[in-house]
Design a protein around this motif. Structure first.
Motif, PDB file in Angstrom:
ATOM      1  N   VAL A 129       1.132   7.765  -2.246  1.00 54.45           N
ATOM      2  CA  VAL A 129       1.414   7.200  -3.569  1.00 54.45           C
ATOM      3  C   VAL A 129       1.868   8.298  -4.528  1.00 54.45           C
ATOM      4  O   VAL A 129       2.838   8.134  -5.277  1.00 54.45           O
ATOM      5  CB  VAL A 129       0.177   6.464  -4.128  1.00 54.45           C
ATOM      6  CG1 VAL A 129       0.365   6.144  -5.617  1.00 54.45           C
ATOM      7  CG2 VAL A 129      -0.084   5.189  -3.341  1.00 54.45           C
ATOM      8  N   PRO A 155       1.527   6.503 -10.918  1.00 50.82           N
ATOM      9  CA  PRO A 155       0.616   6.504  -9.768  1.00 50.82           C
ATOM     10  C   PRO A 155      -0.586   5.592  -9.955  1.00 50.82           C
ATOM     11  O   PRO A 155      -1.225   5.199  -8.977  1.00 50.82           O
ATOM     12  CB  PRO A 155       0.187   7.974  -9.662  1.00 50.82           C
ATOM     13  CG  PRO A 155       1.260   8.747 -10.358  1.00 50.82           C
ATOM     14  CD  PRO A 155       1.739   7.858 -11.464  1.00 50.82           C
ATOM     15  N   GLY A 191      -1.009   2.417  -7.914  1.00 42.98           N
ATOM     16  CA  GLY A 191      -1.115   2.638  -6.476  1.00 42.98           C
ATOM     17  C   GLY A 191      -1.555   1.425  -5.685  1.00 42.98           C
ATOM     18  O   GLY A 191      -1.059   1.183  -4.577  1.00 42.98           O
ATOM     19  N   PHE A 225       1.440  -0.799  -5.281  1.00 43.06           N
ATOM     20  CA  PHE A 225       2.384  -0.247  -4.304  1.00 43.06           C
ATOM     21  C   PHE A 225       1.896  -0.487  -2.887  1.00 43.06           C
ATOM     22  O   PHE A 225       2.674  -0.870  -2.001  1.00 43.06           O
ATOM     23  CB  PHE A 225       2.585   1.250  -4.536  1.00 43.06           C
ATOM     24  CG  PHE A 225       3.136   1.613  -5.882  1.00 43.06           C
ATOM     25  CD1 PHE A 225       4.120   0.839  -6.477  1.00 43.06           C
ATOM     26  CD2 PHE A 225       2.667   2.725  -6.567  1.00 43.06           C
ATOM     27  CE1 PHE A 225       4.640   1.173  -7.722  1.00 43.06           C
ATOM     28  CE2 PHE A 225       3.171   3.063  -7.810  1.00 43.06           C
ATOM     29  CZ  PHE A 225       4.153   2.284  -8.391  1.00 43.06           C
ATOM     30  N   ARG A 226       0.615  -0.252  -2.656  1.00 42.51           N
ATOM     31  CA  ARG A 226       0.068  -0.403  -1.309  1.00 42.51           C
ATOM     32  C   ARG A 226       0.117  -1.863  -0.867  1.00 42.51           C
ATOM     33  O   ARG A 226       0.475  -2.154   0.283  1.00 42.51           O
ATOM     34  CB  ARG A 226      -1.372   0.115  -1.282  1.00 42.51           C
ATOM     35  CG  ARG A 226      -2.057   0.050   0.093  1.00 42.51           C
ATOM     36  CD  ARG A 226      -1.358   0.881   1.129  1.00 42.51           C
ATOM     37  NE  ARG A 226      -2.157   1.063   2.326  1.00 42.51           N
ATOM     38  CZ  ARG A 226      -1.662   1.327   3.521  1.00 42.51           C
ATOM     39  NH1 ARG A 226      -0.347   1.450   3.687  1.00 42.51           N
ATOM     40  NH2 ARG A 226      -2.451   1.494   4.566  1.00 42.51           N
TER      41      ARG A 226
END
Length: 406
Positions: free
Chosen positions: A143, A155, A158, A161-162
């Motif tokens: 990330v 960030p 994160g 995003f994951r």
């Protein structure tokens, strides 16, 4: 599953998820080219190294989506501008522009960030005496490096995003291997992530920052043959393929090292073997297990003629265990790629036109994580008797990897 007189190939069955390699071996022993069906689509399995390499590097092989000849679903059709699905000349144009922005200097400049992030994560783990290599190290590192540094995203997002990355990566498997829930999650994730990065691109057009995304936007604005949808597609490619590859390289590689304590001890005493160890990890248990290709013209591989439009599954992970190329291939040997006569180039990052553009960055992440863990500990021990894998088939990755640090 397809049954022939010679073999039954069922590596895609969940029962073999923990270890598909014995099934790959049976397939290789049965032949280099095997008939197979993905749902109602007849294709060919390419099982051995030489034939896999020939397809990946052959000018007559590609994806065939633009020409309308692919028998496969276009896994990234919803993602505009992704050069993963393209064939020459369009692929070369986009790849060249990415290479201009994704320079060796760009990658080298990220080494201090990798060092800092890994050190902080390992310091925290040392205080606890335990570490989940996947979720406490590989994921936050990816990330920080890809959406955080390369794309200039926050960030703190994160978890988003994951989630997006996992849903799209799972959705890249052939539809016949997916259930309705996985396909629905793929659609939702693709829509949400495109909205996120479209907004981010708009902000960076107004206020550029020192990152790869701003460089790509600058290329678009200078008329350097890069469109807005292509910038968006490249964001999603870096997020999904970049994160998934580096995370699973670290996870699969560390698991191999933990299960082979003599190799771990050797690496502790000879840290100069770390680059070679990364190559062996990519050969032995690759983060990408297979890829799809289509004959763009009538062509021959392995003594068989393929007609234009015929599809193949290139089993790159099977190629990595091919004893015809790698002696004692089922043995994890970190010296295999060291010295004056290293082993044949593995297919862990593919070959040819579609060689992984993020390979140098994935190596930096894996080498930094491995080096720091070995430097900071006396021993790393697997803290569970069994490990579980995510349901993805193209992308091979663990759910978690708990270790005890001492």
């Amino acid at each position: 599953m397809t049954t022939t007189a010679e073999t039954t190939f069922d590596a895609f069955d969940p029962a073999h998820r923990a270890d598909p390699y014995p099934v790959y071996r049976k397939a290789r022993d049965a032949g280099a080219l095997l008939p197979f069906s993905l749902g109602d689509v007849p294709v060919t399995l390419i099982t051995r190294y030489e034939e896999c390499a020939a397809v990946l590097t052959g000018a007559d092989w590609g994806h065939g989506y633009a020409a309308g000849i692919s028998p496969f679903r276009d896994a990234v059709a919803a993602i505009p501008g992704s050069f993963v699905r393209m064939d020459p000349p369009e692929h070369g144009r986009l790849r060249g522009l990415v290479n201009k922005a994704f320079t060796p200097r760009t990658v080298a400049d990220m080494v201090p960030l990798a060092d800092r992030v890994v050190t902080e994560l390992v310091d925290a783990a040392m205080e606890r005496g335990e570490l989940d290599v996947l979720n406490d190290l590989a994921v936050p590192l990816a990330v920080a490096m890809i959406p955080g540094r390369l794309l200039g995203a926050d960030p703190a997002d994160g978890e988003l995003f994951r989630r997006w990355q996992l849903a799209i990566a799972r959705g890249s498997d052939p539809d016949s291997l997916l259930d309705d829930e996985a396909m629905a999650e793929r659609s939702v994730a693709a829509r949400e992530v495109m909205e996120y990065f479209a907004a981010l691109i708009t902000r960076k057009r107004a206020h550029p920052t020192p990152d790869l995304l701003s460089d790509l936007i600058a290329a678009e604005q200078s008329g350097d043959s890069l469109s807005g949808p292509e910038v968006l597609g490249l964001c999603l490619l870096l997020l999904v393929a970049g994160m998934e590859t580096s995370i699973n390289l670290i996870g699969n590689g560390m698991l191999a090292l933990l299960r082979n304590p003599a190799q771990q001890e050797l690496l502790r005493g000879r840290p100069e073997l770390i680059p070679a160890a990364i190559d062996e990890m990519l050969r032995y248990d690759a983060p990408t297990q297979f890829t799809l290709r289509v004959a763009l013209a009538d062509t021959e591989v392995g003594g068989r003629v393929f007609r234009r439009g015929e599809g193949v599954i290139v089993l790159t992970a099977s190629a990595g265990r091919d004893d015809r190329v790698y002696p004692d291939a089922d043995t994890f040997d970190i010296t295999r790629y060291h010295g004056t006569r290293p082993a044949r180039r593995h297919l862990g990052f593919s070959l040819g036109l579609h060689f992984c553009v993020g390979a140098p960055l994935a190596r930096i992440e894996a080498e930094t994580a491995l080096r720091t863990l070995l430097d900071r500990t006396r021993d790393l021990t697997l803290a569970t008797e069994t490990v579980s894998y995510r349901p993805s088939l193209i992308h091979r990755g663990l759910l978690s990897l708990p270790v005890t640090l001492s």
